[in-house]
Write an enzyme that holds these catalytic residues in place. Structure first.
Site, PDB file in Angstrom:
ATOM      1  CB  ALA A 115       1.100   5.192   6.442  1.00 28.89           C
ATOM      2  CG  ASN A 141      -2.171   0.863   0.978  1.00 28.59           C
ATOM      3  OD1 ASN A 141      -2.079   1.954   0.446  1.00 28.59           O
ATOM      4  ND2 ASN A 141      -3.337   0.385   1.394  1.00 28.59           N
ATOM      5  CG  ASP A 142       1.278   3.014   3.670  1.00 27.64           C
ATOM      6  OD1 ASP A 142       0.260   3.658   3.342  1.00 27.64           O
ATOM      7  OD2 ASP A 142       1.329   2.307   4.685  1.00 27.64           O
ATOM      8  CB  VAL A 143       6.066   0.513  -0.343  1.00 28.90           C
ATOM      9  CG1 VAL A 143       6.421   0.383   1.129  1.00 28.90           C
ATOM     10  CG2 VAL A 143       5.308  -0.711  -0.837  1.00 28.90           C
TER      11      VAL A 143
END
Length: 463
Positions: free
Chosen positions: A430, A389-391
């Protein structure tokens, strides 16, 4: 003769520890590195057990049996998805051991000699102070990772002032007990304040930063062990603690760099509480998500020339690494090429994805770091995002108001097509919206990652 054997066992253990750490820098040698380190620890334990200072082995034997009874299930039966919190619990227990040894050494030295030398008192004070804050800090980190404590930052008005008062009080008591070793109330009050500070330190940190926090706490536990070695005059504790402390600190620095964050921002920034990006996305009604069927996704993958797989925590939760490998093999049989892009902070501990893929016998030479793979996305036909997701959030590049702005990411959005395997539209660890999901080239294949991959494998086989 006994002393010679002890020193030789410590020397051999030191060499094995260093060699093991060196081997851990290469995935294909990591297993051997762990085995070398384990043999080194066995030699260190055996060398210590023959010491003339040991008068009775009854409590030691009981401790070994209890430790084995707890450690074996933790090592064998805890799933890889729970490994980050298991490591945090191990750090907490290791720090507790160092703290208790420090307390016992302080008590017995004071009882037998009436006082403690300034040098030894400084080592003991440093040991129990770092140990106590690591005990509670690591426990809170484990709770956030396991989610029986909220992963969001816990903040309140005047928090920094409270933390500063507790920290300065802890340091003040440390200085006092070094100057006045017989001040037992101050010694135990320092331990209590350190334990409180460990809680206060980790509670305001968001769940997305827990991998860095665990690495930093690992460093603290190592330094506490090294201080124990100085207090007890034990060489192998000094060496092992120094190696642990230094490697944990270096790892936390590398992970901070991978997120483009400073230690100060991680420890005091309350990151992971949501952010402007999520609020704006929710308020803007013109963002749409495209879903894709298993059949259409299978066609894209089967006839792609280059597929870049981006694994994330969702793959770990679903235990889908074996299905990932099977799908990759089918794509290669159709003439395509498959590469794996691994972000430094993918998952919830360093190397999480590497370990899972290695478990599924994915060849090491197909795993690429972020710096190696990012240039390849522009020629990739499909970027297959599995639970990450965040990466892969392009807001890190394009939105100055985003909490992750400036964080290096995998450039999945530059591929010709992006297929995301995800249960739903929930935010990542996050706690912020992923703008990749609204990209016109991105399609969402909703469902459990393992189930979706099983269906994809079946469809590709039929093509």
């Amino acid at each position: 003769m006994r002393d010679i054997f002890i020193q030789l066992s410590y020397l051999a253990a030191t060499v094995l520890f260093i060699s093991g750490l060196r081997s851990l820098t290469r995935p294909d040698q990591a297993r051997r590195g762990m085995q070398m380190a384990a043999i080194g620890m066995l030699l260190a334990v055996v060398g210590t057990l023959v010491s003339a200072q040991i008068l009775s082995y009854s409590w030691i034997a009981a401790g070994l049996l209890l430790g084995a009874a707890i450690g074996y299930p933790l090592g064998m039966w805890v799933p890889m998805t729970a490994m980050p919190q298991r490591i945090a619990i191990s750090l907490s227990l290791g720090a507790l051991a160092a703290t208790l040894v420090g307390v016992a050494e302080y008590y017995t030295t004071l009882r037998d000699a009436g006082t403690v030398g300034a040098g030894k008192m400084a080592a003991l004070g440093f040991e129990v102070m770092l140990g106590a804050l690591t005990v509670t800090g690591a426990f809170i980190a484990a709770g956030k990772l396991q989610e029986f404590i909220t992963g969001r930052p816990v903040t309140y008005r005047g928090q920094q002032l409270v933390n500063a008062v507790v920290f300065l009080g802890m340091l003040g008591l440390f200085g006092w007990v070094v100057a006045h070793p017989t001040a037992q109330p101050a010694f135990y009050a320092m331990i209590a304040l350190a334990a409180v500070f460990g809680v206060l330190l980790v509670l305001p940190i968001g769940g997305a930063d827990m991998p860095v926090v665990v690495a930093l706490l690992n460093s603290y536990a190592g330094l506490a062990s090294a201080a124990t070695g100085f207090a007890l005059g034990n060489t192998i504790l000094i060496v092992a603690g120094a190696l642990d402390g230094a490697s944990g600190f270096i790892l936390s620095m590398l992970m901070s760099k991978a997120m483009n964050r400073s230690f100060g921002n991680i420890l005091f920034g309350a990151f992971g509480s949501g952010g402007a990006t999520a609020a704006r996305a929710a308020a803007t009604g013109d963002l749409t998500v495209r879903s894709i069927s298993v059949e259409d996704a299978a066609i894209q993958l089967a006839y792609a020339q280059l597929v870049i797989v981006i694994p994330g925590y969702g793959m770990a939760v679903a235990q889908a690494q074996h299905q990932v490998r099977e799908l990759a093999e089918l794509i290669e049989k159709h003439g395509g090429e498959v590469k794996y892009a691994v972000h430094p902070v993918a998952g919830r501990m360093p190397g999480h994805m590497n370990v899972l893929l290695a478990e599924a016998n994915v060849p090491y030479d197909k795993l690429y770091d972020m710096e190696e793979i990012n240039a390849e996305f522009e020629r990739a036909d499909v970027a297959l995002v599995i639970g990450a997701n965040d990466v892969v959030n392009p807001a890190a590049r394009s939105d100055p108001q985003s909490p992750i702005y400036g964080m290096p990411i995998l450039d999945a959005d530059k591929a010709r097509s992006v297929i995301v395997l995800k249960r739903g539209m929930a935010a990542g660890f996050a706690g912020i919206e992923n703008m990749l999901f609204y990209d016109p080239r991105c399609s969402m294949l909703f469902g459990d990652a393992k189930g979706s991959l099983v269906k994809l494998v079946g469809e590709v086989k039929n093509l």
